[in-house]
Write a protein that holds these residues in place. Structure first.
Motif, PDB file in Angstrom:
ATOM      1  N   LEU A  19       0.824  -1.237  -0.067  1.00 48.07           N
ATOM      2  CA  LEU A  19      -0.069  -0.048   0.044  1.00 48.07           C
ATOM      3  C   LEU A  19       0.847   1.502   0.087  1.00 48.07           C
ATOM      4  N   TRP A  20       0.537   2.233  -1.052  1.00 48.17           N
ATOM      5  CA  TRP A  20       1.298   3.445  -1.105  1.00 48.17           C
ATOM      6  C   TRP A  20       0.177   4.398  -1.000  1.00 48.17           C
ATOM      7  N   LEU A  21       0.199   5.550  -0.421  1.00 53.03           N
ATOM      8  CA  LEU A  21      -0.653   6.653  -0.143  1.00 53.03           C
ATOM      9  C   LEU A  21      -0.095   8.111  -0.619  1.00 53.03           C
ATOM     10  N   GLU A  22      -0.904   8.716  -1.099  1.00 55.19           N
ATOM     11  CA  GLU A  22      -0.405  10.052  -1.677  1.00 55.19           C
ATOM     12  C   GLU A  22      -0.505  11.075  -0.812  1.00 55.19           C
ATOM     13  N   THR A  23       0.496  12.441  -0.900  1.00 54.18           N
ATOM     14  CA  THR A  23       0.343  13.236  -0.150  1.00 54.18           C
ATOM     15  C   THR A  23       0.819  14.712  -0.948  1.00 54.18           C
TER      16      THR A  23
ATOM     17  N   GLY B 131      -6.326   2.842  13.240  1.00 55.03           N
ATOM     18  CA  GLY B 131      -6.716   2.654  11.887  1.00 55.03           C
ATOM     19  C   GLY B 131      -6.383   4.046  11.290  1.00 55.03           C
ATOM     20  N   THR B 132      -5.990   5.239  11.815  1.00 55.53           N
ATOM     21  CA  THR B 132      -5.635   6.271  10.953  1.00 55.53           C
ATOM     22  C   THR B 132      -4.308   6.050  10.419  1.00 55.53           C
ATOM     23  N   TYR B 133      -4.088   6.524   9.327  1.00 57.78           N
ATOM     24  CA  TYR B 133      -2.876   6.494   8.583  1.00 57.78           C
ATOM     25  C   TYR B 133      -2.029   7.737   9.045  1.00 57.78           C
ATOM     26  N   VAL B 134      -0.803   7.788   9.371  1.00 58.16           N
ATOM     27  CA  VAL B 134       0.100   8.979   9.699  1.00 58.16           C
ATOM     28  C   VAL B 134       1.313   8.967   8.933  1.00 58.16           C
ATOM     29  N   LEU B 135       1.474  10.138   8.294  1.00 55.48           N
ATOM     30  CA  LEU B 135       2.713  10.235   7.524  1.00 55.48           C
ATOM     31  C   LEU B 135       3.904  11.016   8.131  1.00 55.48           C
TER      32      LEU B 135
ATOM     33  N   ASN C 233       9.709  20.104  21.438  1.00 61.21           N
ATOM     34  CA  ASN C 233       8.705  19.690  22.427  1.00 61.21           C
ATOM     35  C   ASN C 233       7.225  19.803  21.815  1.00 61.21           C
ATOM     36  N   GLY C 234       6.366  18.807  21.968  1.00 58.01           N
ATOM     37  CA  GLY C 234       5.081  18.625  21.550  1.00 58.01           C
ATOM     38  C   GLY C 234       4.984  18.139  20.139  1.00 58.01           C
ATOM     39  N   SER C 235       6.036  17.939  19.419  1.00 55.55           N
ATOM     40  CA  SER C 235       5.675  16.974  18.004  1.00 55.55           C
ATOM     41  C   SER C 235       5.109  15.565  18.356  1.00 55.55           C
ATOM     42  N   LEU C 236       4.601  15.090  17.455  1.00 52.50           N
ATOM     43  CA  LEU C 236       4.121  13.735  17.309  1.00 52.50           C
ATOM     44  C   LEU C 236       4.880  13.032  16.744  1.00 52.50           C
ATOM     45  N   VAL C 237       5.524  11.915  17.273  1.00 52.85           N
ATOM     46  CA  VAL C 237       6.910  11.277  16.630  1.00 52.85           C
ATOM     47  C   VAL C 237       6.574  10.048  16.527  1.00 52.85           C
ATOM     48  N   VAL C 238       7.355   9.202  15.639  1.00 46.97           N
ATOM     49  CA  VAL C 238       7.714   7.832  15.595  1.00 46.97           C
ATOM     50  C   VAL C 238       8.821   7.458  16.031  1.00 46.97           C
ATOM     51  N   ALA C 239       9.135   6.828  17.170  1.00 47.79           N
ATOM     52  CA  ALA C 239      10.417   6.195  17.695  1.00 47.79           C
ATOM     53  C   ALA C 239      10.341   5.041  17.953  1.00 47.79           C
ATOM     54  N   LYS C 240      12.062   4.324  18.144  1.00 46.86           N
ATOM     55  CA  LYS C 240      12.019   3.062  18.392  1.00 46.86           C
ATOM     56  C   LYS C 240      13.116   2.932  19.732  1.00 46.86           C
TER      57      LYS C 240
ATOM     58  N   ILE D  31      12.931   8.745  28.045  1.00 46.99           N
ATOM     59  CA  ILE D  31      13.626   8.065  26.545  1.00 46.99           C
ATOM     60  C   ILE D  31      15.100   8.504  26.821  1.00 46.99           C
ATOM     61  N   ASN D  32      15.520   9.209  27.603  1.00 45.92           N
ATOM     62  CA  ASN D  32      16.989   9.730  27.389  1.00 45.92           C
ATOM     63  C   ASN D  32      17.867   8.373  27.303  1.00 45.92           C
ATOM     64  N   GLY D  33      18.579   8.612  26.395  1.00 44.66           N
ATOM     65  CA  GLY D  33      19.769   7.428  26.174  1.00 44.66           C
ATOM     66  C   GLY D  33      19.074   6.206  25.573  1.00 44.66           C
ATOM     67  N   ASN D  34      17.840   5.945  25.502  1.00 43.28           N
ATOM     68  CA  ASN D  34      17.140   4.596  25.048  1.00 43.28           C
ATOM     69  C   ASN D  34      16.140   4.600  23.953  1.00 43.28           C
ATOM     70  N   CYS D  35      16.535   5.661  23.349  1.00 40.72           N
ATOM     71  CA  CYS D  35      15.491   5.924  22.185  1.00 40.72           C
ATOM     72  C   CYS D  35      15.900   6.325  20.842  1.00 40.72           C
ATOM     73  N   ARG D  36      15.468   6.219  19.774  1.00 36.83           N
ATOM     74  CA  ARG D  36      15.925   7.160  18.449  1.00 36.83           C
ATOM     75  C   ARG D  36      14.724   7.618  17.947  1.00 36.83           C
ATOM     76  N   ILE D  37      14.393   8.779  17.659  1.00 34.94           N
ATOM     77  CA  ILE D  37      13.242   9.275  16.972  1.00 34.94           C
ATOM     78  C   ILE D  37      13.467   9.243  15.505  1.00 34.94           C
ATOM     79  N   ILE D  38      12.640   8.647  14.943  1.00 36.66           N
ATOM     80  CA  ILE D  38      12.708   8.045  13.372  1.00 36.66           C
ATOM     81  C   ILE D  38      12.135   9.286  12.661  1.00 36.66           C
ATOM     82  N   GLY D  39      11.121   9.969  12.799  1.00 41.65           N
ATOM     83  CA  GLY D  39      10.273  10.811  12.182  1.00 41.65           C
ATOM     84  C   GLY D  39       9.326  11.571  12.917  1.00 41.65           C
ATOM     85  N   VAL D  40       8.947  12.744  12.426  1.00 37.87           N
ATOM     86  CA  VAL D  40       7.836  13.587  12.789  1.00 37.87           C
ATOM     87  C   VAL D  40       6.673  13.504  11.858  1.00 37.87           C
ATOM     88  N   ALA D  41       5.459  13.369  12.854  1.00 38.76           N
ATOM     89  CA  ALA D  41       4.151  13.368  11.981  1.00 38.76           C
ATOM     90  C   ALA D  41       3.811  14.615  11.471  1.00 38.76           C
ATOM     91  N   ILE D  42       3.365  14.517  10.284  1.00 45.48           N
ATOM     92  CA  ILE D  42       2.959  15.611   9.450  1.00 45.48           C
ATOM     93  C   ILE D  42       1.553  15.838   8.893  1.00 45.48           C
TER      94      ILE D  42
END
Length: 219
Positions: A115-119, A148-152, A161-168, A201-212
């Protein structure tokens, strides 16, 4: 006399070779839902009408409360539109694929993405979509991003501070979607659901991307 928005939209789609499936994919809806709108069986919100017409190249128009379209200075003649330019598409990844981002030269195999979605969003780095799983981002009031929501996510944006992020997290193979909280130098991940606790999350997390951007598909 003003033109109904759906008649104008169908005319623009015919001129530009845009079918209902293409339009539905851009809107994050089913082809059936878009067909109901275009054939006047259901009336979309004014914001949705404007989004459709902008996607089809209209730049100067007004949407009236009765669903007719007017343009500044000449409400009866709306013929000024730009050539349709397809939006960029980005893959919908699983939480495991997103969690593996940047851990290998090829973070995902294109042939494995169904699945690929446009933006139309401006992307500053690489980007991908992730489908929300669970209720940690479902809030009783204010901003809520239900399951069920798709987030880019844009990997080129700086999280603040306040960003919605995907992290590992280092102890997990999967990515997690949360709100980033920075308080006195300490960083936390927090769900929009108030029942979910903050995770330091200090030292134990990597922020992968910011939700837009978010997109909801009903079927």
């Amino acid at each position: 006399m003003n033109m109904k928005w759906n008649e104008l939209a169908k005319s623009l789609m015919k001129d530009q070779g845009v079918n209902q499936e293409k339009l539905a994919e851009h809107l994050g809806l089913t082809k059936g839902a878009v067909s109901h709108w275009l054939n006047a069986r259901r009336e979309p919100a004014i914001e949705d009408i404007a989004k459709i017409l902008r996607y089809l190249g209209m730049r100067e128009f007004t949407v009236n409360s009765d669903g007719t379209i007017g343009s500044p200075g000449n409400v009866a003649n709306v013929t000024n539109y730009e050539t349709y330019i397809p939006s960029n598409k980005y893959p919908v990844l699983s939480k495991v694929q997103a969690g593996a981002w940047c851990e290998a030269c090829e973070p995902y195999a294109l042939k494995d993405i169904d699945l690929w979605l446009e933006t139309d969003s401006h992307i500053q780095g690489e980007a991908f979509w992730l489908e929300v799983d669970g209720d940690s981002m479902t809030a009783p009031m204010g901003l809520s991003i239900p399951e069920g929501t798709y987030v880019l996510f844009d990997t080129g944006r700086e999280p603040v501070n306040g960003s919605l992020v995907v992290a590992k997290l280092t102890d997990s193979n999967e990515a997690t979607f949360k709100k980033l909280i920075i308080d006195g130098g300490q960083k936390y991940l927090k769900g929009l659901n108030p029942q979910w606790p903050m995770i330091p999350i200090n030292g134990n997390c990597r922020i992968i991307g910011v939700a837009i951007e978010t997109k909801m598909r009903l079927v």
